[in-house]
Enzyme design. Structure first.
Site, PDB file in Angstrom:
ATOM      1  NE  ARG A 296       8.473  -1.849   0.704  1.00 18.69           N
ATOM      2  CZ  ARG A 296       8.338  -2.002  -0.606  1.00 18.69           C
ATOM      3  NH1 ARG A 296       9.079  -2.894  -1.246  1.00 18.69           N
ATOM      4  NH2 ARG A 296       7.477  -1.268  -1.286  1.00 18.69           N
ATOM      5  CE1 TYR A 440       5.554   3.056   8.849  1.00 17.79           C
ATOM      6  CE2 TYR A 440       5.361   5.428   9.094  1.00 17.79           C
ATOM      7  CZ  TYR A 440       5.730   4.207   9.607  1.00 17.79           C
ATOM      8  OH  TYR A 440       6.254   4.128  10.866  1.00 17.79           O
ATOM      9  CD  GLU A 441       8.808   3.772   4.226  1.00 13.13           C
ATOM     10  OE1 GLU A 441       9.075   3.679   3.018  1.00 13.13           O
ATOM     11  OE2 GLU A 441       8.994   4.803   4.881  1.00 13.13           O
ATOM     12  N   GLY A 442       4.868   1.146   1.578  1.00 18.19           N
ATOM     13  CA  GLY A 442       4.185   0.134   0.769  1.00 18.19           C
ATOM     14  C   GLY A 442       3.114  -0.546   1.589  1.00 18.19           C
TER      15      GLY A 442
END
Length: 596
Positions: A296, A440-442
């Site tokens: 993140r 992406y990555e949340g």
């Protein structure tokens, strides 16, 4: 064709003057990163980015990756040679522990280098960026034999790494995953299932790919409490470290996507693939969060990096493109029209992007330093405070830097007008590549919910209160400095808006949780603006001191102007976000679903 120049002067100003990195020489690895060493590393990273990676950015976008009938994937022309330079140059091991072949230097330096590489070629930089995230998880949760087998090769770049989390039916809600793991007599597991959206899942850059895979062991509890993490190499590794036979993992397809074409985003099929448990059974989320937090912050850097390179190319165009005359009279009297940089709206656009870039870069360096303290300090209180900061700021950085980074790429494209819409000029690629970082990555809505629902109330709000106290103390310390008033006064007002928003959420979210959900994104953006304002106030104080001591330079004068622009034109948005938060969830939740 687009170009890129690494912002060496700005990075040097942050490391040396604003954050005074040499003050951290008591921490392991920092004394090895002396000013001369830092300059050498950053200059070499700049050359690599500008001369090797940037020319391949358009190549990767046009060619993309190719999947062959046997499941092999080949990367675009020039990627293998460039990757060899990156791995042989030791760039993947810059901040990795020396015991595993790394250089042990501060992670702050790695994140700074990552900005350069990502601005130059985001799709390419993801191959080694994901490897660093997988390595971090193994370092924290891997067994000694796993560390010994996998990490040294990943640090050198001989092997790369991936994160295999998402499945067709589950993204954010990983408790829904179906990939299964069956324990074998020798302690290994057979992994079966399908993962999607796996960046760098298959390629021809390294001799092996080490997949970190979330799966559910047979008989494990349902939901998130039954998820475990496994290391599953593409090619099995013998006890002596040599490569053995091919494992049961293949690339089923390459996703056809909007951007980052040079990175192989794969559907990965696991068919009785052999894997080994990382950490404890049913505790896979612990290892996953190590990877996710590492990733993140890296994705936040991607938002900044695309904003920076888009800005640079917009400035070049604005200085060269002739269109119309200045509202106050012709400036280029020897030309048929003035360059568009004379127009106030173009300048507003460029300054908005620049003010973000410089503040965002400062926040990345600040937070990366906290990460180094959290991992390297021997003082438990220092480690706790730094870890608090990382937990609080990670969703803010990921969400805000990628949201604004994408918007800035669009604004930079707008400066080019119709020419920005033409693929050959490269501006639309920055827009397409930047878009994924918000997802992406949340996805960023999840980042906002994580901030409000988990990070804000954690430990009784200790991290948020520490941030508020630090900003308030800075404002109080410099409140009597007349030269700082244009910066301290707006900072204090913005902090007041953030504190009001925090209090409102604390009072109204418990009884009605939808109030938190309705205000989460505005709260995240409000928090980000206050963070940027604090960074600007710190930078301006140092700038003023340097001017007083040594005189003005074009760089320092520009810093003052850009800081004033942020305070006058961008920071007032905190009041808007506060108003939205305090409006609650009533109108958002009023319509029945079928009315949409």
């Amino acid at each position: 064709m687009p170009s890129y120049k690494a912002p060496l002067e700005d990075v040097g100003f942050l490391l040396n003057d604003v954050f005074q990195i040499d003050r951290y020489d008591n921490l392991p690895g920092f004394s090895d990163a002396s000013a001369d060493v830092r300059d050498a590393i950053l200059n070499e990273a700049a050359k690599l980015s500008e001369q090797v990676l940037q020319p391949l950015n358009r190549v990767g976008d046009k060619e993309g990756c190719t999947r062959h009938d046997d499941g092999r994937v080949t990367t675009p022309t020039g990627f293998k040679e460039a990757y060899k330079q990156v791995s042989e140059g030791g760039w993947l091991g810059l901040s990795a522990p020396e015991e595993f072949g790394g250089q042990g230097l501060p992670s702050t330096l790695s994140h700074t280098v990552a900005e350069f590489l990502t601005s130059a070629n985001m799709a390419f930089s993801m191959y080694h960026g994901l490897t660093m995230g997988a390595t971090a998880a193994l370092l924290v949760h891997g067994r000694p034999e796993q560390k010994a087998i996998f990490i040294p090769k990943m640090v050198t770049g001989e092997w790369t790494g991936t994160m295999n989390l998402t499945e067709p039916q589950c993204g954010t809600d990983l408790g829904l995953l179906r990939t299964k793991a069956i324990k074998q007599a020798d302690g290994s597991y057979k992994i079966t299932g399908t993962k999607i959206f796996i960046s760098a899942g298959e390629h021809d850059l390294s001799e092996n790919i080490i997949h970190l895979v979330l799966a559910r062991i047979e008989g494990a509890p349902a939901g998130i409490k039954g998820v475990s993490l496994f290391v599953v190499p593409k090619i099995l590794v013998n006890a002596d470290g040599s490569l053995g036979g091919r494992n049961g993992v293949t690339c089923g397809a390459i996703e056809h996507k909007m951007g980052i074409h040079g990175n192989a985003t794969c559907v990965m099929n696991y068919d009785d693939a052999t894997g080994w448990l990382i950490g404890e059974e049913n505790k896979g989320m612990q290892g996953m969060f190590v990877m996710m937090n590492e990733a993140r912050l890296g994705v936040a850097v991607q938002g900044l990096a695309q904003s920076e390179v888009a800005y640079q190319n917009a400035v070049i165009y604005a200085q060269e493109r002739l269109q119309g005359r200045s509202l106050t009279g012709a400036k280029a009297t020897d030309k048929p029209a003035d360059p568009i940089i004379v127009h106030p709206d173009i300048r507003r656009t460029l300054l908005t992007i620049r003010a973000f870039n410089e503040a965002a870069r400062a926040m990345v360096v600040w937070t990366a330093l906290k990460g180094d303290v959290a991992h390297r300090s021997e003082d438990p209180k220092e480690r706790q405070a730094a870890d608090d900061h990382m937990g609080l700021m990670t969703p803010v950085l990921k969400g805000v830097l990628t949201d604004v980074g994408f918007a800035n790429a669009v604004s930079a494209q707008q400066v080019w007008g119709g020419h920005g819409y033409i693929a050959d000029n490269g501006m639309e690629q920055f827009v397409r590549d930047a878009r994924i970082a918000m997802i992406y990555e949340g996805a960023n809505g999840i980042q906002a919910l994580d901030l409000v629902g988990r990070k804000l109330p954690r430990d009784g709000g200790r991290a948020a209160m520490a941030f508020f106290a630090e900003v308030a103390a800075f404002a109080k310390e410099h409140g009597g400095d007349e030269a700082m008033q244009p910066f301290v006064a707006p900072l204090s007002r913005a902090l007041g808006d953030l504190q009001k928003a925090t209090t409102w959420l604390m009072m109204n979210a418990m009884a009605q949780p939808d109030n938190a959900g309705a205000g989460a994104t505005d709260y995240m953006k409000l928090f980000g603006l206050v963070g940027f304002a604090y960074m600007w106030a710190k930078m301006i104080k140092v700038t003023q001191d340097k001017i007083a001591q040594s005189g003005a330079t074009p760089y320092l004068t520009s810093k003052l102007t850009t800081g004033r622009f942020f305070m006058e034109r961008m920071l007032p948005e905190t009041a808007l976000h506060l108003t939205r938060i305090e409006s609650g969830c009533a109108t958002i939740m009023e319509l029945p679903a079928e009315a949409f």
